[in-house]
Each structure stands twice: as C-alpha cells, then as structure tokens.
Design a protein around this motif. Structure first.
Motif, PDB file in Angstrom:
ATOM      1  N   LYS A 176       0.849  -1.205   0.000  1.00 51.11           N
ATOM      2  CA  LYS A 176       0.000   0.000   0.000  1.00 51.11           C
ATOM      3  C   LYS A 176       0.883   1.254   0.000  1.00 51.11           C
ATOM      4  O   LYS A 176       0.479   2.290  -0.507  1.00 51.11           O
ATOM      5  N   GLN A 177       2.091   1.148   0.584  1.00 48.47           N
ATOM      6  CA  GLN A 177       2.951   2.327   0.703  1.00 48.47           C
ATOM      7  C   GLN A 177       3.857   2.523  -0.511  1.00 48.47           C
ATOM      8  O   GLN A 177       4.099   3.635  -0.952  1.00 48.47           O
ATOM      9  N   ASN A 178       4.424   1.440  -1.011  1.00 50.61           N
ATOM     10  CA  ASN A 178       5.385   1.626  -2.113  1.00 50.61           C
ATOM     11  C   ASN A 178       5.563   0.369  -2.974  1.00 50.61           C
ATOM     12  O   ASN A 178       4.862  -0.630  -2.791  1.00 50.61           O
ATOM     13  N   LEU A 179       6.512   0.471  -3.903  1.00 55.74           N
ATOM     14  CA  LEU A 179       6.853  -0.638  -4.793  1.00 55.74           C
ATOM     15  C   LEU A 179       8.293  -1.017  -4.501  1.00 55.74           C
ATOM     16  O   LEU A 179       9.163  -0.144  -4.452  1.00 55.74           O
ATOM     17  N   ILE A 180       8.536  -2.303  -4.320  1.00 55.36           N
ATOM     18  CA  ILE A 180       9.906  -2.737  -4.033  1.00 55.36           C
ATOM     19  C   ILE A 180      10.288  -3.769  -5.083  1.00 55.36           C
ATOM     20  O   ILE A 180       9.556  -4.744  -5.305  1.00 55.36           O
ATOM     21  N   ASN A 238      17.279  -5.104  -2.984  1.00 50.54           N
ATOM     22  CA  ASN A 238      15.967  -4.450  -3.022  1.00 50.54           C
ATOM     23  C   ASN A 238      16.134  -3.030  -3.519  1.00 50.54           C
ATOM     24  O   ASN A 238      17.008  -2.316  -3.044  1.00 50.54           O
ATOM     25  N   LEU A 239      15.300  -2.625  -4.465  1.00 50.44           N
ATOM     26  CA  LEU A 239      15.344  -1.233  -4.907  1.00 50.44           C
ATOM     27  C   LEU A 239      13.954  -0.642  -4.811  1.00 50.44           C
ATOM     28  O   LEU A 239      12.974  -1.265  -5.218  1.00 50.44           O
ATOM     29  N   PHE A 240      13.877   0.554  -4.265  1.00 49.33           N
ATOM     30  CA  PHE A 240      12.605   1.277  -4.212  1.00 49.33           C
ATOM     31  C   PHE A 240      12.920   2.756  -4.308  1.00 49.33           C
ATOM     32  O   PHE A 240      14.055   3.183  -4.064  1.00 49.33           O
ATOM     33  N   PHE A 241      11.913   3.535  -4.667  1.00 48.95           N
ATOM     34  CA  PHE A 241      12.120   4.974  -4.778  1.00 48.95           C
ATOM     35  C   PHE A 241      12.217   5.587  -3.388  1.00 48.95           C
ATOM     36  O   PHE A 241      11.359   5.335  -2.542  1.00 48.95           O
ATOM     37  N   HIS A 242      13.250   6.350  -3.145  1.00 49.23           N
ATOM     38  CA  HIS A 242      13.373   7.030  -1.851  1.00 49.23           C
ATOM     39  C   HIS A 242      14.049   8.381  -2.068  1.00 49.23           C
ATOM     40  O   HIS A 242      15.171   8.447  -2.551  1.00 49.23           O
ATOM     41  N   PRO A 243      13.355   9.448  -1.722  1.00 48.55           N
ATOM     42  CA  PRO A 243      13.904  10.779  -1.977  1.00 48.55           C
ATOM     43  C   PRO A 243      14.848  11.268  -0.875  1.00 48.55           C
ATOM     44  O   PRO A 243      15.017  12.468  -0.695  1.00 48.55           O
ATOM     45  N   SER A 244      15.486  10.346  -0.138  1.00 46.12           N
ATOM     46  CA  SER A 244      16.254  10.747   1.045  1.00 46.12           C
ATOM     47  C   SER A 244      17.415  11.691   0.715  1.00 46.12           C
ATOM     48  O   SER A 244      17.671  12.649   1.419  1.00 46.12           O
ATOM     49  N   GLU A 289      15.172   8.379 -18.718  1.00 48.69           N
ATOM     50  CA  GLU A 289      15.796   7.182 -18.141  1.00 48.69           C
ATOM     51  C   GLU A 289      15.661   6.026 -19.134  1.00 48.69           C
ATOM     52  O   GLU A 289      14.556   5.721 -19.576  1.00 48.69           O
ATOM     53  N   ALA A 290      16.797   5.405 -19.473  1.00 51.80           N
ATOM     54  CA  ALA A 290      16.774   4.337 -20.471  1.00 51.80           C
ATOM     55  C   ALA A 290      16.358   2.984 -19.881  1.00 51.80           C
ATOM     56  O   ALA A 290      15.879   2.112 -20.604  1.00 51.80           O
ATOM     57  N   SER A 291      16.545   2.813 -18.582  1.00 47.90           N
ATOM     58  CA  SER A 291      16.173   1.529 -17.979  1.00 47.90           C
ATOM     59  C   SER A 291      14.665   1.496 -17.723  1.00 47.90           C
ATOM     60  O   SER A 291      14.126   2.336 -16.984  1.00 47.90           O
ATOM     61  N   VAL A 292      14.002   0.524 -18.328  1.00 47.44           N
ATOM     62  CA  VAL A 292      12.537   0.421 -18.224  1.00 47.44           C
ATOM     63  C   VAL A 292      12.101   0.279 -16.753  1.00 47.44           C
ATOM     64  O   VAL A 292      11.164   0.941 -16.301  1.00 47.44           O
ATOM     65  N   LEU A 293      12.810  -0.580 -16.014  1.00 46.87           N
ATOM     66  CA  LEU A 293      12.386  -0.829 -14.638  1.00 46.87           C
ATOM     67  C   LEU A 293      12.670   0.360 -13.717  1.00 46.87           C
ATOM     68  O   LEU A 293      11.877   0.692 -12.842  1.00 46.87           O
ATOM     69  N   LEU A 294      13.801   1.013 -13.920  1.00 49.04           N
ATOM     70  CA  LEU A 294      14.086   2.212 -13.114  1.00 49.04           C
ATOM     71  C   LEU A 294      13.086   3.313 -13.430  1.00 49.04           C
ATOM     72  O   LEU A 294      12.590   4.000 -12.535  1.00 49.04           O
ATOM     73  N   HIS A 295      12.808   3.480 -14.716  1.00 51.27           N
ATOM     74  CA  HIS A 295      11.840   4.498 -15.117  1.00 51.27           C
ATOM     75  C   HIS A 295      10.493   4.232 -14.443  1.00 51.27           C
ATOM     76  O   HIS A 295       9.857   5.138 -13.900  1.00 51.27           O
ATOM     77  N   PHE A 296      10.086   2.979 -14.436  1.00 48.85           N
ATOM     78  CA  PHE A 296       8.809   2.586 -13.827  1.00 48.85           C
ATOM     79  C   PHE A 296       8.799   2.905 -12.319  1.00 48.85           C
ATOM     80  O   PHE A 296       7.913   3.599 -11.813  1.00 48.85           O
ATOM     81  N   LEU A 297       9.829   2.406 -11.594  1.00 51.99           N
ATOM     82  CA  LEU A 297       9.864   2.593 -10.134  1.00 51.99           C
ATOM     83  C   LEU A 297       9.891   4.066  -9.742  1.00 51.99           C
ATOM     84  O   LEU A 297       9.170   4.505  -8.856  1.00 51.99           O
ATOM     85  N   VAL A 298      10.723   4.835 -10.455  1.00 53.01           N
ATOM     86  CA  VAL A 298      10.910   6.238 -10.075  1.00 53.01           C
ATOM     87  C   VAL A 298       9.697   7.078 -10.505  1.00 53.01           C
ATOM     88  O   VAL A 298       9.252   7.944  -9.756  1.00 53.01           O
ATOM     89  N   SER A 321       3.529   9.324  -6.473  1.00 51.62           N
ATOM     90  CA  SER A 321       2.881   9.134  -5.158  1.00 51.62           C
ATOM     91  C   SER A 321       3.696   9.777  -4.041  1.00 51.62           C
ATOM     92  O   SER A 321       3.572   9.406  -2.875  1.00 51.62           O
ATOM     93  N   PHE A 322       4.550  10.725  -4.416  1.00 47.68           N
ATOM     94  CA  PHE A 322       5.443  11.377  -3.446  1.00 47.68           C
ATOM     95  C   PHE A 322       4.680  11.869  -2.216  1.00 47.68           C
ATOM     96  O   PHE A 322       5.090  11.665  -1.083  1.00 47.68           O
ATOM     97  N   LYS A 323       3.535  12.520  -2.477  1.00 49.95           N
ATOM     98  CA  LYS A 323       2.797  13.148  -1.370  1.00 49.95           C
ATOM     99  C   LYS A 323       2.345  12.119  -0.329  1.00 49.95           C
ATOM    100  O   LYS A 323       2.265  12.416   0.845  1.00 49.95           O
ATOM    101  N   GLU A 324       2.081  10.894  -0.791  1.00 57.38           N
ATOM    102  CA  GLU A 324       1.621   9.857   0.167  1.00 57.38           C
ATOM    103  C   GLU A 324       2.779   9.156   0.854  1.00 57.38           C
ATOM    104  O   GLU A 324       2.585   8.338   1.737  1.00 57.38           O
ATOM    105  N   LEU A 325       4.015   9.435   0.406  1.00 60.12           N
ATOM    106  CA  LEU A 325       5.165   8.696   0.923  1.00 60.12           C
ATOM    107  C   LEU A 325       5.665   9.194   2.272  1.00 60.12           C
ATOM    108  O   LEU A 325       6.502   8.553   2.876  1.00 60.12           O
TER     109      LEU A 325
END
Ligand SMILES: C[S@@+](CC[C@H](N)C(=O)[O-])C[C@H]1O[C@@H](n2cnc3c(N)ncnc32)[C@H](O)[C@@H]1O
Length: 277
Positions: free
Chosen positions: A53-57, A64-70, A127-136, A142-146
């Motif tokens: 519900k919170q994110n995609l991993i 493990n890779l997930f989007f994190h704006p840290s 972004e040329a990587s399909v999976l990175l483009h998707f995750l990011v 959904s930044f506001k909900e993160l």
C-alpha cells in the motif's frame, strides 16, 4: 543488467488483493509483462515486484530497490539552511527554466532542479532503464503519500513539502537520451544535464550502489550525444563525473572549481556566447 528491452517480464506479489487494479495499470502504462509470483509461468530468475500500500519494491539479484527521496531531502534541508548545492551552482538554473535531466536515475537531481525552476519552470527527466523508469515515475507520482513518520522538525517538514510540490513538475520519459535529443529542435531547453554511471563504480559492490547498478544502463556518454545536447541547450550542458575523470576532457567539458572535499566534479559547456550569465 536489465535495461532497454521494451517488453520486460517480472514476477509480482501483492500484499493486499485490493491492489490488484494496479497491475493492469502498470502493464498498460509501462509496457511491462507482470506474472503472479505463485503462478506456473513465474520464473525464479525474474525480478520480483512487491506491491504494498505504501510503495513498490523491486527485488533483483538479492538486492531491493525502491524509490526514496532521502538524498534530495537532505540537500533540500541544506538549501533551506542557506548551504549551497554544487549541482545548482553548476547548472545555474533560474526560475522558469526548462531543464532536461538526461540521466534520471533515482531523480534526486531532477527533484532539486524542479524545486529550483519553480512553478513557471519544467523538468523533463530521461531514463533508459525500463524498470528504473517505472519505479521512479511511480515514486514521484505518489510522493505526497510517501511522507515518512520520522520526518519531524519544521525545517524537515518544510523541505519535504517543497519536494513533494516539485515532484509534480517532473515529466519522466523512458528513452535513450541520444534518440530523444535528436528529435528536439535547436535551443529548445535551457540546461541539459548528464550524470552517467561512473566508469569505475561498475566494479563497485557497495550496498548503496549495487541495486541501482543492477538495473541501470552502464554505457559511457557518447561524443555524438554531447554534440546533440549542445545543439538543443540554449545556455548550458553540464556533466557530473568522478574527480579526476578523463571524461571531461574526452567530451570537451570545462571543469568547474569547488568540491575540494567531494569525490565528484562538475564540468560545463556554455552554449550561449555570453556563458551562463
Ligand atoms: C548515476 S545515475 C543518475 C543519478 C541521478 N542524477 C540522481 O540524482 O539520482 C545514471 C542513470 O542514467 C541512466 N542512463 C544511462 N545511459 C542512459 C541513456 N543513454 N539514456 C537515458 N538514461 C541513461 C542509467 O540507467 C542510470 O539510471
């Protein structure tokens, strides 16, 4: 390395059945082929997408890779405390600019750029990587909900809010930057930025680099790409590289001073005769 193949098949697992509708949406929007991890056609060597519900991993090769704006958050807090950001100094971004980030990665730089160009400005992130483009892309959407619970203190909260607002201004595109630049008219964006994977981190196995490395496109920047960028940028083309990298010289960038204690350097090519002033 997973990169440019347009039809990528991955396994997925949902933490809650109410998230099922997201699978069709991801398949349609990103051209992914998503196979339930518990089905007969699932393959153990495919990356696994865990949809919560919170994110995609994304689990891949035991990372493990997930989007994190840290990283962007830390920089934003520093900016609000009056500490200069070397990326912003190098790019010389102004309010209302169109900024093209040709190597989006986890979008830390794109977020700082989007904040800097303000509501009148625009950031296009490639972004040329399909999976990175998707995750990011999904992370930015959904930044506001993160918002993590541990963000406390008024300056941290304010920095988070500013980044969340800036995230809306980033348009992401899954493409090879050379192909994209070739289609753009001359002088159609203000500043173009390249932050390619460092040549010498390709052998790096540190936990912070590895997940991004496994999914990213590792190729060096091409001379023809820089030439196209110089045609398209009204003001400046910027390259970030490892300190002492021969890439600045090979690609014709003027090295900027600064960052004595940092491991990275910035180089620029001014495309406007008066420089960046
Ligand atoms: C070092 S990362 C960029 C990090 C980014 N500046 C940030 O703030 O998170 C480089 C990214 O550029 C992408 N890339 C490499 N070659 C590319 C190309 N030809 N076109 C588009 N993206 C590319 C890689 O897949 C990788 O995700």
């Amino acid at each position: 390395m997973i990169n440019r193949n347009k039809q990528i098949t991955i396994n997925y697992r949902l933490t809650d059945n109410s998230l099922n509708h997201k699978i069709d949406y991801f398949q349609d929007k990103y051209g992914l082929n998503l196979v339930p991890a518990n089905s007969v056609s699932a393959q153990a060597n495919w990356p696994l997408l865990r949809v919560t519900k919170q994110n995609l991993i994304l689990e891949h090769q035991r990372d493990n890779l997930f989007f994190h704006p840290s990283m962007a958050l830390l920089r934003m807090i520093n900016l609000k405390r009056g500490i200069k950001d070397r990326f912003l100094q190098a790019t010389g971004l102004r309010s209302g600019d169109i900024f093209l980030d040709a190597t989006m990665g986890l979008a830390s730089d794109a977020l700082i750029a989007a904040w800097s160009v303000g509501q009148e400005g625009k950031v296009i992130a490639l972004e040329a990587s399909v999976l990175l483009h998707f995750l990011v892309s999904e992370g930015l959407a959904s930044f506001k909900e993160l918002k993590p619970a541990k963000i406390k203190g008024t300056d941290k909260l304010a920095a988070w809010e500013e980044l969340a607002e800036a995230a809306d201004r980033i348009e992401t595109v899954c493409t090879d930057h050379y192909a994209f630049l070739r289609k753009l008219p001359a002088c159609s964006v203000d500043v173009i930025y390249f932050d390619p994977m460092f040549r010498d981190t390709l052998a790096d196995t540190s936990p912070s680099i590895k997940p991004l490395q496994n999914l990213s496109v590792p190729e060096p920047l091409k001379v023809e790409t820089v030439k196209e960028a110089c045609r398209v940028a009204r003001r400046r083309v910027v390259l970030k590289e490892r300190n002492g990298s021969g890439e600045f010289k090979r690609l014709g960038f003027r090295l900027l001073d600064g960052g004595k204690y940092s491991s990275v350097s910035f180089g620029v090519i001014d495309t406007w005769p008066g420089g960046n002033s």
